[in-house]
Design an enzyme around this catalytic site. Structure first.
Site, PDB file in Angstrom:
ATOM      1  N   SER A 191      29.761  25.584 -15.589  1.00 35.20           N
ATOM      2  CA  SER A 191      30.276  25.522 -16.959  1.00 35.20           C
ATOM      3  C   SER A 191      29.892  26.748 -17.778  1.00 35.20           C
ATOM      4  CB  SER A 191      29.758  24.262 -17.663  1.00 35.20           C
ATOM      5  OG  SER A 191      28.346  24.253 -17.676  1.00 35.20           O
ATOM      6  N   ASP A 239      25.950  16.366   0.167  1.00 26.61           N
ATOM      7  CA  ASP A 239      24.742  16.528  -0.644  1.00 26.61           C
ATOM      8  C   ASP A 239      23.556  16.755   0.289  1.00 26.61           C
ATOM      9  OD1 ASP A 239      22.817  16.432  -2.825  1.00 26.61           O
ATOM     10  OD2 ASP A 239      24.361  15.351  -3.936  1.00 26.61           O
ATOM     11  N   LYS A 277      23.250  27.955  -6.230  1.00 21.96           N
ATOM     12  CA  LYS A 277      24.676  28.080  -5.933  1.00 21.96           C
ATOM     13  C   LYS A 277      24.913  29.114  -4.830  1.00 21.96           C
ATOM     14  CE  LYS A 277      26.337  26.608 -10.500  1.00 21.96           C
ATOM     15  NZ  LYS A 277      27.049  25.395 -10.096  1.00 21.96           N
ATOM     16  N   VAL A 320      26.959  21.855  -7.774  1.00 24.14           N
ATOM     17  CA  VAL A 320      25.518  21.677  -7.635  1.00 24.14           C
ATOM     18  C   VAL A 320      24.819  22.117  -8.914  1.00 24.14           C
ATOM     19  CG1 VAL A 320      25.663  21.967  -5.140  1.00 24.14           C
ATOM     20  CG2 VAL A 320      25.162  23.958  -6.569  1.00 24.14           C
ATOM     21  N   HIS A 324      36.412  24.594 -13.650  1.00 19.84           N
ATOM     22  CA  HIS A 324      35.481  23.874 -14.519  1.00 19.84           C
ATOM     23  C   HIS A 324      36.095  22.538 -14.933  1.00 19.84           C
ATOM     24  CE1 HIS A 324      33.424  23.641 -18.739  1.00 19.84           C
ATOM     25  NE2 HIS A 324      32.843  22.835 -17.864  1.00 19.84           N
ATOM     26  N   GLU A 384      23.001  23.869 -11.957  1.00 22.15           N
ATOM     27  CA  GLU A 384      23.428  25.082 -12.660  1.00 22.15           C
ATOM     28  C   GLU A 384      22.362  26.180 -12.559  1.00 22.15           C
ATOM     29  OE1 GLU A 384      26.899  26.177 -15.228  1.00 22.15           O
ATOM     30  OE2 GLU A 384      26.434  25.072 -13.417  1.00 22.15           O
ATOM     31  N   MET A 442      29.352  15.001 -11.607  1.00 19.92           N
ATOM     32  CA  MET A 442      30.544  15.840 -11.565  1.00 19.92           C
ATOM     33  C   MET A 442      31.188  15.812 -10.192  1.00 19.92           C
ATOM     34  SD  MET A 442      31.153  16.991 -14.540  1.00 19.92           S
ATOM     35  CE  MET A 442      32.418  18.173 -14.095  1.00 19.92           C
TER      36      MET A 442
END
Length: 724
Positions: free
Chosen positions: A438, A352, A416, A409, A459, A411, A333
């Site tokens: 999401s 990252d 987060k 990052v 999203h 879920e 993503m």
């Protein structure tokens, strides 16, 4: 001499008696077939036909494009007025007979000077001319794409094109809505000449002054089309038969336009030309009064156009632009977001946990750009410039100067929260922070932010470079400025936004899950797996729920359910597929394709086949349901959940719900979207059917009091004359 300016065109006549019709709609960026233009054009053709001093006419455009098709907003007004078949027939005939046919048979030659794109009604106008000259420019596409909006080329397109270039060449253009560039158009015979821009008018004048025959082949005595034998010609009969099969396989009988086009061509080629035009108008009228065309046009063109123009943007907030974008997480993503941003000209900081991961994310863009160079759609220096805008890093201090940051990052709320804190420490006071989650509520994630007013959900959908939708989630404390600036970014990325309010799963993830849960529930009830998959495809879904679960993994919705149980406890209602998911993940260890298999097996030689163990794990019921009933369950459960989103205020506009359904998870476009489906069925009939399904299959189909009241009032989701 010249005529006074009209609203959409001008007429000039030179000393040689050649008329110049200049298309120039002052109210639109592109000329379209509007009612105003049609009446002016009919009057102009009559003037040319009746003036003995005029020898012929050239039609040109004062705009970069020649002409697009019909004014779709006007068509929406016709849909709202619920026109009759007779009204729709007369509407078609006004252009087909009163303009194009009159122009074609008035005895004066007409030349279409196509200085740019000519599509739909614009190209039908060119087809009705006696000669067509197209500019040598790859952007100057021509074609008849009406099928893509549920219609056919109803101003002679289905009759002139096959007679000009032959049925075999014409059918793919008509049935697929394919557009072609100058070289192919010339090769196919769609145009008579392709010339540089500076030579177009000179060539048109020369052709007219050569006193050509202003009569088309089909108006000459004894004319008979070479392919006008229909079923009497075995090769043609076989070709038509195969086309019927191809259309059925592609549309699952949900889209009436392709078969109407085939019928119009087949029958029309057996008739004299004027009768064929009347036949075409009858087929056009049927399509224009069918809800499928209305649904497709409203959602995929009108509503999408409004969304692209940021109809939900708070107007009081000044326009903004992002020059430097931060992306946290270089997985699929994050890498996709970085690519579309760099392609749009933004400088991207791709961050990252390791440099290797960040570089890997940048390589995603490298691979896409290398392919573009191979195809010839990008030059090497252009690709290098795009790639050069992406800076892979592990250092949060590199985020300094970013006007907006998007986290993509893992879920997990704790993960987060950690990156939010680290990133915000480096951002300016007015920078916007967006989460690409999401499912996790934005307001909950914003609790980790020091500036919740600048926190929002963006999203994106995977793969980002191919999925144009962005679901914008407004949290409880998200400011109007943050919403406006986020929408401005989406416009920069040339993507399409929908705006929703915060909720677990928001809108798209929440409703999409009902599709896969219903599929698994059917499996548990003993419905044959192949029947489930085929029912979904017959409904118009791009893939069956079991195959889709194998791609995203059963583990994903299972984890979402576990997160919801942890967050909501007893207040959370477990989905109807809970047992199936639990068994697939914990008992059978079959979570999906990437783990070796799920509901399907994936043999080494390629392809896939349903897992043989399904028959033992979920035994078949002795009596199988009708496929139509399964189809209805699949569509209605999604529509019902969308209605709940409207009731709860997650959605505030039906257009956002429909657009999100089509672009987000592939809800069939023939419906126009989940809420358009309810309006098409009729809210009263929909509620009654859901009540019946609830008695048979469970309370998830039970309409709320809010929806039942709406049905009693007969109140649709779309008010006449209102799209947004």
């Amino acid at each position: 001499m010249s005529s006074p300016n009209t609203n959409t065109l001008r007429l000039e006549v030179d000393k040689d008696g050649l008329a110049l019709i200049i298309l120039d709609d002052p109210l639109r960026p592109m000329n379209v077939v509007s009612p105003e233009w049609l009446e002016e054009m009919i009057a102009t053709v009559e003037r040319i036909a009746s003036d003995d001093a005029i020898k012929g006419a050239m039609i040109i455009s004062a705009k970069p494009a020649f002409m697009a098709g019909a004014d779709l907003k006007y068509l929406m007004g016709r849909f709202d007025a619920e026109m009759s078949l007779q009204d729709a027939y007369v509407f078609s005939q006004r252009a087909s007979r009163d303009l194009h046919r009159r122009m074609e048979t008035c005895g004066k030659p007409f030349v279409a000077v196509l200085s740019g794109l000519a599509l739909g009604g614009g190209f039908e106008l060119a087809l009705a001319c006696h000669h067509r000259i197209l500019v040598d420019n790859p952007k100057a596409l021509v074609g008849l794409p009406e099928v893509t909006v549920g219609l056919l080329a109803g101003s002679g397109g289905t009759q002139r094109l096959p007679r000009m270039i032959g049925i075999q060449k014409a059918l793919p253009l008509l049935l697929e809505g394919k557009t072609v560039g100058p070289a192919e158009a010339l090769k196919l015979g769609m145009v008579d000449a392709v010339l540089p821009a500076q030579e177009l008018l000179g060539a048109a004048r020369a052709w007219l002054l050569g006193t050509p025959d202003a009569q088309r082949a089909w108006d000459k005595k004894g004319y008979r089309p070479a392919e006008g034998l229909g079923l009497l010609n075995s090769a043609q009969a076989a070709a038509y038969t195969m086309q019927v099969g191809r259309i059925a396989a592609k549309t699952w009988h949900n889209y009436p336009a392709p078969i109407a086009i085939l019928d119009s061509v087949f029958e029309g080629m057996l008739m004299p030309f004027d009768k064929a035009l009347n036949l075409e108008s009858k087929y056009f009228a049927r399509l224009l009064t069918d809800p499928v065309a209305r649904n497709i046009i409203r959602t995929t063109f009108v509503s999408k156009g409004q969304a692209d123009r940021l109809v939900r943007r708070p107007q009081a907030v000044p326009q903004s632009k992002v020059n430097r974008l931060g992306v946290l997480g270089a997985g699929m993503m994050g890498a996709g977001i970085a690519y579309v941003a760099a392609q749009a000209g933004l400088d991207v900081i791709l961050l990252d946990t390791t440099q290797e991961q960040a570089e890997k994310g940048r390589d995603y863009s490298r691979k896409l750009l290398d392919k573009a160079v191979e195809r010839g759609s990008r030059k090497p220096d252009q690709a290098a410039a795009i790639l050069g805008r992406i800076r892979p890093t592990t250092d949060y201090s590199d985020l300094e100067g970013c006007e907006l940051v998007i986290e993509a990052v893992f879920e997990d709320q704790a993960v987060k929260a950690a990156v939010i804190a680290k990133a915000e420490a480096m951002l300016g006071s007015g920078a916007v922070f967006a989460s690409n989650t999401s499912t996790l509520p934005i307001s909950g994630l914003a609790e980790a932010s020091r500036r919740p007013a600048y926190f929002i959900g963006l999203h994106f959908f995977s793969p980002v470079d191919k999925m144009p939708l962005v679901e914008v989630i407004v949290g409880k404390q998200t400011s109007q400025e943050t919403l406006a600036r986020s929408l401005d970014l989406i416009a920069q990325l040339r993507m399409t936004p929908i705006v929703v309010n915060d909720s677990r799963g928001f809108y798209t993830s929440r409703v999409f899950q009902t599709f896969i849960h219903e599929g698994m529930r059917m499996l548990e009830e003993g419905v044959a797996p192949a029947l489930i998959e085929n029912a979904a495809k017959l409904a118009g879904m791009p893939v069956g729920p079991l195959a889709l679960l194998d791609e995203v993994t059963v583990e994903l919705p299972w984890k979402i359910v576990q997160q919801s149980i942890e967050a909501l406890g007893d207040a959370y209602v477990r989905p109807c597929s809970y047992t199936v998911m639990q068994r697939m993940v914990e008992e059978f260890k079959r979570i999906g394709r990437r783990a070796g298999g799920g509901f399907y097996d994936y043999p080494a030689e390629g392809g896939r086949r349903l897992w043989a163990g399904l028959a033992e794990a979920f035994p078949l019921a002795p009596e199988q349901p009708e496929v139509g009933e399964l189809r209805k369950r699949i569509l209605y459960i999604q529509a019902l959940e969308t209605a709940r989103c409207m009731e709860e205020g997650v959605l505030t506009h039906p257009a956002d719900g429909d657009l999100g359904a089509l672009l987000g998870w592939g809800f069939p476009s023939w419906t126009g979207g989940t809420l358009s489906l309810i309006d098409t069925v009729g809210v009263q009939a929909f509620v009654a059917d859901c009540e019946r399904l609830a008695k048979l299959h469970g309370s998830r189909f039970k309409p709320s009091a809010w929806l039942r009241d709406r049905a009693l009032r007969g109140e649709p989701f779309y008010v006449q004359g209102a799209v947004a």
